[in-house]
Design an enzyme around this catalytic site. Sequence first.
Site, PDB file in Angstrom:
ATOM      1  N   TYR A 168       0.839  -1.205   0.000  1.00  0.00           N
ATOM      2  CA  TYR A 168       0.000   0.000   0.000  1.00  0.00           C
ATOM      3  C   TYR A 168       0.873   1.253   0.000  1.00  0.00           C
ATOM      4  O   TYR A 168       0.657   2.171  -0.783  1.00  0.00           O
ATOM      5  CB  TYR A 168      -0.924  -0.013   1.227  1.00  0.00           C
ATOM      6  CG  TYR A 168      -1.630   1.304   1.424  1.00  0.00           C
ATOM      7  CD1 TYR A 168      -2.806   1.588   0.744  1.00  0.00           C
ATOM      8  CD2 TYR A 168      -1.094   2.283   2.261  1.00  0.00           C
ATOM      9  CE1 TYR A 168      -3.436   2.815   0.894  1.00  0.00           C
ATOM     10  CE2 TYR A 168      -1.718   3.508   2.412  1.00  0.00           C
ATOM     11  CZ  TYR A 168      -2.884   3.764   1.730  1.00  0.00           C
ATOM     12  OH  TYR A 168      -3.494   4.981   1.869  1.00  0.00           O
TER      13      TYR A 168
ATOM     14  N   HIS B 299       1.137   4.156  -2.983  1.00  0.00           N
ATOM     15  CA  HIS B 299       0.646   5.498  -2.692  1.00  0.00           C
ATOM     16  C   HIS B 299       1.756   6.514  -2.440  1.00  0.00           C
ATOM     17  O   HIS B 299       1.477   7.670  -2.114  1.00  0.00           O
ATOM     18  CB  HIS B 299      -0.315   5.456  -1.499  1.00  0.00           C
ATOM     19  CG  HIS B 299      -1.610   4.795  -1.850  1.00  0.00           C
ATOM     20  ND1 HIS B 299      -1.775   3.434  -1.841  1.00  0.00           N
ATOM     21  CD2 HIS B 299      -2.789   5.305  -2.252  1.00  0.00           C
ATOM     22  CE1 HIS B 299      -3.003   3.136  -2.213  1.00  0.00           C
ATOM     23  NE2 HIS B 299      -3.641   4.260  -2.471  1.00  0.00           N
TER      24      HIS B 299
ATOM     25  N   TYR C 101      -8.314  15.897  -0.735  1.00  0.00           N
ATOM     26  CA  TYR C 101      -8.471  14.467  -0.475  1.00  0.00           C
ATOM     27  C   TYR C 101      -7.228  13.957   0.221  1.00  0.00           C
ATOM     28  O   TYR C 101      -6.110  14.162  -0.251  1.00  0.00           O
ATOM     29  CB  TYR C 101      -8.672  13.715  -1.799  1.00  0.00           C
ATOM     30  CG  TYR C 101      -8.986  12.248  -1.619  1.00  0.00           C
ATOM     31  CD1 TYR C 101     -10.279  11.853  -1.313  1.00  0.00           C
ATOM     32  CD2 TYR C 101      -8.008  11.279  -1.738  1.00  0.00           C
ATOM     33  CE1 TYR C 101     -10.590  10.518  -1.137  1.00  0.00           C
ATOM     34  CE2 TYR C 101      -8.307   9.942  -1.568  1.00  0.00           C
ATOM     35  CZ  TYR C 101      -9.599   9.567  -1.273  1.00  0.00           C
ATOM     36  OH  TYR C 101      -9.899   8.251  -1.090  1.00  0.00           O
TER      37      TYR C 101
END
Length: 52
Positions: free
Chosen positions: A18, A22, A41
Site C-alpha cells: 500500500y 501510494h 483528499y
Amino acid sequence: MQRFAAVIRLRPEKESEYRALHAAAWPDVLAALKRANIGNYSIFLRDGLLFS
C-alpha cells in the site's frame, strides 16, 4: 460543500505494498479526482485502518 469519509481495514501483510503504491499518486488518478471536483483528499493510516 459536502464531506464524505470512509474507514477501511488494511491487511497487515499489505501495508508495505500500500505504501509503495501510494508514495506518488498516478497522474491519471489525480486527473480523475480533479474532474470529479475533489480538491481536498487525504488518506491517513493508523493502527491498520485507512481513513479517507
